[in-house]
Design a protein around this motif. Structure first.
Motif, PDB file in Angstrom:
ATOM      1  N   PRO A 361       0.930  -1.076   0.123  1.00  0.00           N
ATOM      2  CA  PRO A 361       0.033   0.150  -0.059  1.00  0.00           C
ATOM      3  C   PRO A 361       0.770   1.354   0.097  1.00  0.00           C
ATOM      4  N   ASN A 362       1.926   1.238   0.170  1.00  0.00           N
ATOM      5  CA  ASN A 362       2.975   2.456   0.413  1.00  0.00           C
ATOM      6  C   ASN A 362       3.987   2.678  -0.833  1.00  0.00           C
ATOM      7  N   VAL A 363       4.312   3.934  -0.689  1.00  0.00           N
ATOM      8  CA  VAL A 363       5.063   4.291  -1.547  1.00  0.00           C
ATOM      9  C   VAL A 363       6.390   4.294  -0.946  1.00  0.00           C
ATOM     10  N   ALA A 364       7.426   3.351  -1.176  1.00  0.00           N
ATOM     11  CA  ALA A 364       8.663   3.580  -0.374  1.00  0.00           C
ATOM     12  C   ALA A 364       9.821   4.199  -1.170  1.00  0.00           C
ATOM     13  N   PHE A 365      10.510   4.931  -0.661  1.00  0.00           N
ATOM     14  CA  PHE A 365      11.753   5.513  -1.108  1.00  0.00           C
ATOM     15  C   PHE A 365      13.054   5.018  -0.474  1.00  0.00           C
ATOM     16  N   GLY A 366      13.326   5.371   0.580  1.00  0.00           N
ATOM     17  CA  GLY A 366      14.536   4.958   1.458  1.00  0.00           C
ATOM     18  C   GLY A 366      14.333   3.538   1.892  1.00  0.00           C
ATOM     19  N   ALA A 367      15.611   2.713   1.810  1.00  0.00           N
ATOM     20  CA  ALA A 367      15.569   1.362   2.114  1.00  0.00           C
ATOM     21  C   ALA A 367      17.014   1.132   2.555  1.00  0.00           C
ATOM     22  N   LYS A 368      17.034   0.390   3.970  1.00  0.00           N
ATOM     23  CA  LYS A 368      18.271  -0.086   4.276  1.00  0.00           C
ATOM     24  C   LYS A 368      18.396  -1.080   5.110  1.00  0.00           C
ATOM     25  N   TRP A 369      19.141  -2.101   4.907  1.00  0.00           N
ATOM     26  CA  TRP A 369      19.340  -3.194   5.810  1.00  0.00           C
ATOM     27  C   TRP A 369      20.091  -2.813   7.148  1.00  0.00           C
ATOM     28  N   LEU A 370      19.891  -3.137   8.375  1.00  0.00           N
ATOM     29  CA  LEU A 370      20.497  -2.753   9.690  1.00  0.00           C
ATOM     30  C   LEU A 370      20.151  -4.094  10.685  1.00  0.00           C
ATOM     31  N   ASP A 371      21.019  -4.186  11.391  1.00  0.00           N
ATOM     32  CA  ASP A 371      20.856  -5.298  12.532  1.00  0.00           C
ATOM     33  C   ASP A 371      20.628  -4.646  13.656  1.00  0.00           C
ATOM     34  N   PHE A 372      19.338  -4.139  13.799  1.00  0.00           N
ATOM     35  CA  PHE A 372      19.084  -3.239  15.035  1.00  0.00           C
ATOM     36  C   PHE A 372      18.848  -3.721  16.464  1.00  0.00           C
ATOM     37  N   ASP A 373      18.900  -5.184  16.524  1.00  0.00           N
ATOM     38  CA  ASP A 373      18.722  -5.787  17.633  1.00  0.00           C
ATOM     39  C   ASP A 373      20.264  -6.586  18.009  1.00  0.00           C
ATOM     40  N   ASN A 374      21.025  -6.611  16.997  1.00  0.00           N
ATOM     41  CA  ASN A 374      22.365  -7.018  17.293  1.00  0.00           C
ATOM     42  C   ASN A 374      22.406  -8.562  17.449  1.00  0.00           C
ATOM     43  N   ASP A 375      21.343  -9.087  16.644  1.00  0.00           N
ATOM     44  CA  ASP A 375      21.001 -10.768  16.708  1.00  0.00           C
ATOM     45  C   ASP A 375      22.015 -11.550  15.578  1.00  0.00           C
ATOM     46  N   GLY A 376      22.558 -10.642  14.912  1.00  0.00           N
ATOM     47  CA  GLY A 376      23.470 -11.266  13.632  1.00  0.00           C
ATOM     48  C   GLY A 376      22.564 -11.654  12.531  1.00  0.00           C
ATOM     49  N   TRP A 377      21.347 -10.927  12.319  1.00  0.00           N
ATOM     50  CA  TRP A 377      20.400 -11.234  11.144  1.00  0.00           C
ATOM     51  C   TRP A 377      20.148  -9.686  10.774  1.00  0.00           C
ATOM     52  N   LEU A 378      20.426  -9.374   9.379  1.00  0.00           N
ATOM     53  CA  LEU A 378      20.062  -8.228   9.108  1.00  0.00           C
ATOM     54  C   LEU A 378      18.659  -7.831   8.836  1.00  0.00           C
ATOM     55  N   ASP A 379      17.849  -6.890   9.513  1.00  0.00           N
ATOM     56  CA  ASP A 379      16.798  -6.334   9.429  1.00  0.00           C
ATOM     57  C   ASP A 379      16.431  -5.346   8.503  1.00  0.00           C
ATOM     58  N   LEU A 380      15.096  -4.662   8.174  1.00  0.00           N
ATOM     59  CA  LEU A 380      15.020  -3.845   6.787  1.00  0.00           C
ATOM     60  C   LEU A 380      14.210  -2.790   7.357  1.00  0.00           C
TER      61      LEU A 380
END
Length: 560
Positions: A361-380
């Protein structure tokens, strides 16, 4: 025409969110992590908007009366950088009025725009990229612009000086995103500048009609413009090698650009997100690019149709030691996640990962992978916002301002919506455009900075509880580029093998922290860090302490 026809949008959505076509498995891979099907304890995301408290006072405004044109709502970018090389991230905000804020490493910023001479730099600036193009140890900046552009040389943290003319970089017709990268591994960062469409005051049409109302037109009404590649000759001089490198074998209408050595060849390839024309993947053989998007499977969605590509970013989301590709897209389109299957083949996995329906439903512009909880898996993370400022009057089901979306990675099998963790104002609808990520207060948690084209920046402080251990790596090249941009870093800790890359590129018109952040979960020590430098050299470091910011220098066995 990029307008909200509900019936057409529904058909497109069904094609991306339903059956997978075009070959390739859509079942979760068994090697994506042991025990991935076992329910895991929930780690709550928590991001708080601290913009005002941090001392940032800036606003973007859309000039002119509504309805606005495609140019007026294209938006802007931002960056985390360390302009004075003091080890603390600073913030660059890009627009016709530039702003630079010096960070103290503890969460507070001071406006140094005037002190650094940025208030004297004029232009219709849109985005930026960050890189040390002359290898003097200080971050330089290129600003993209409509009918312009500026290369800013960093005078050892004292000033940022416009050297565009001396560098022989031509003004761009409509520069969007850009990236510094060493395409030929000669130790000097080159520059790729993406361009969008041919549009000016006399272009017809300026506005289109939808639902009986005038509104901005989609990109199909305008002629595509292709980006350009500038090779760094040294001595502060660049030369246009777009044709020589076959970098003109692209669709044009580019909005997002990100480099990566996605095939482990030792050369940096280029992913370009284009607006409603086929996407491009330029594979680098060290002498020229070959556009392999069609054969690789990244040119179109699973429906076989091009997407409205905006931001783009590389990251190994399933920890299989191959970099995958995320692409932000338009309304009624799933946000694309192309899994790197190896052998220059990718499979679009947004439906399998569970984000096709919720992102459409949304129009997305910025997109970044980051591991916000430091569990070793990249979040989005996606920054969302429509392009038609009066869309709410045309289509009651959507709005110009849209909420940011955050997805937690469930061991490479699913991306779980944890947008509720954007607390209070952090989760409010905005006209989202660029995203930059970086640990601005050096606490080991990745923070985010977003552009709201309808207001103030959004500085999101990561206050997620129960996070894992971490390591932040600053690279220092000797024979390769000083930043180490393009390097691949493999971290082995706690039985996991994690691949990360050093790059400031990606997202939309923005630049991120060049320090490489690696979450390692419960591991109390990093067993091995292996750096594959862009020039092919490899350094290995053993038994590295966690929860530290370290510097790794090419050819130096010491961890500093």
């Amino acid at each position: 025409m990029r307008l909200p026809f509900v019936l057409i949008g529904a058909c497109i959505f069904l094609s991306v969110a339903g059956c997978h076509s075009g070959g390739g498995s859509v079942t979760p891979r068994a090697d994506a992590g042991q025990g991935a099907t076992t329910p895991q304890p929930t780690v709550d995301a928590r991001f708080v908007d601290v913009t005002q408290a941090a001392g940032i006072h800036y606003r973007w405004t859309i000039e002119g009366s509504s309805p606005h044109t495609i140019l007026q709502t294209i938006g802007n970018g931002c960056a985390f950088l360390d302009y004075d090389n003091d080890g603390n991230l600073d913030i660059l905000l890009v627009g016709p009025k530039l702003a630079l804020y010096k960070g103290d490493g503890h969460g507070h910023f001071t406006d140094v725009t005037h002190q650094t001479g940025l208030d004297k730099v004029r232009g219709s600036f849109l985005g930026c990229t960050v890189g040390d193009y002359d290898n003097d140890g200080y971050d330089d900046v290129y600003l993209t612009a409509y009918r312009g552009g500026a290369l800013l040389h960093n005078e050892h943290g004292m000033a940022l000086t416009d050297v565009t003319g001396q560098a022989h970089i031509a003004p761009q017709p409509w520069g969007s995103s850009a990236a510094f990268v060493d395409v030929d591994n000669d130790g000097k960062l080159d520059l790729y500048i993406d361009d969008y469409v041919d549009f000016g005051p006399s272009t017809d049409p300026q506005l289109c009609t939808s639902g009986g109302m005038k509104t901005s037109c989609g990109p199909r009404f305008y002629k595509a413009i292709k980006g350009c590649l500038y090779r760094n000759l040294g001595g502060g001089v660049f030369t246009d090698v777009t044709r020589d490198w076959n970098a003109d074998s692209v669709s044009g209408k580019g909005l997002g650009v990100a480099f990566a050595d996605f095939d482990g060849s030792g050369y940096q390839s280029l992913a370009i997100a284009n607006d409603e024309v086929t996407g491009n993947l330029l594979k680098n053989d060290g002498h020229k690019f070959t556009n392999i998007a069609a054969s690789a499977g990244t040119a179109v969605a699973t429906s076989g149709e091009p997407v409205g590509g905006m931001g783009v970013d590389w990251g190994d989301y399933d920890n299989d030691s191959r970099l995958d590709l995320a692409v932000a897209t338009f309304q009624h389109e799933a946000k694309q996640v192309y899994h790197n299957d190896g052998g220059d083949v990718f499979t679009e996995q947004s439906a399998v990962l569970g984000i096709a329906e919720i992102t459409a439903p949304n129009v997305a512009f910025g997109a970044k992978w980051l591991d916000f909880d430091n569990d070793g898996w990249l979040d989005l993370m996606f920054a969302n916002g429509h392009v038609q400022d009066n869309i709410g009057h045309i289509d009651k089901s959507t709005a110009f301002k849209q909420p940011t979306q955050l997805f937690r990675n469930e061991k490479g099998q699913r991306l779980m919506d944890v947008s509720a963790g954007l607390i209070g104002p952090a989760g409010r609808p905005i006209v989202g455009r660029g995203i930059a990520v970086g640990d601005y207060d050096n606490d080991g948690k990745v923070d985010a900075l977003m552009v709201d084209s309808g207001g103030a920046p959004v500085l999101l402080h990561n206050e997620t509880p129960q996070v894992g251990h971490w390591l932040e790596i600053k690279l220092a090249g000797r024979k390769c580029n000083r930043d180490g941009q393009g390097a691949l870093i493999t971290v082995e800790a706690g039985g996991k093998k994690l691949l990360r890359q050093c790059s400031t590129s990606g997202s939309y018109m923005s630049g991120s922290d060049r320090r490489v952040h690696v979450g390692v979960g419960p591991a109390s020590v990093v067993d091995t860090v292996t750096v594959q430098w862009p020039n092919g050299a490899t350094d290995t470091y053993k038994h590295v302490d966690v929860d530290k910011i370290v510097t790794l220098t090419e050819g130096d066995p010491a961890v500093k």
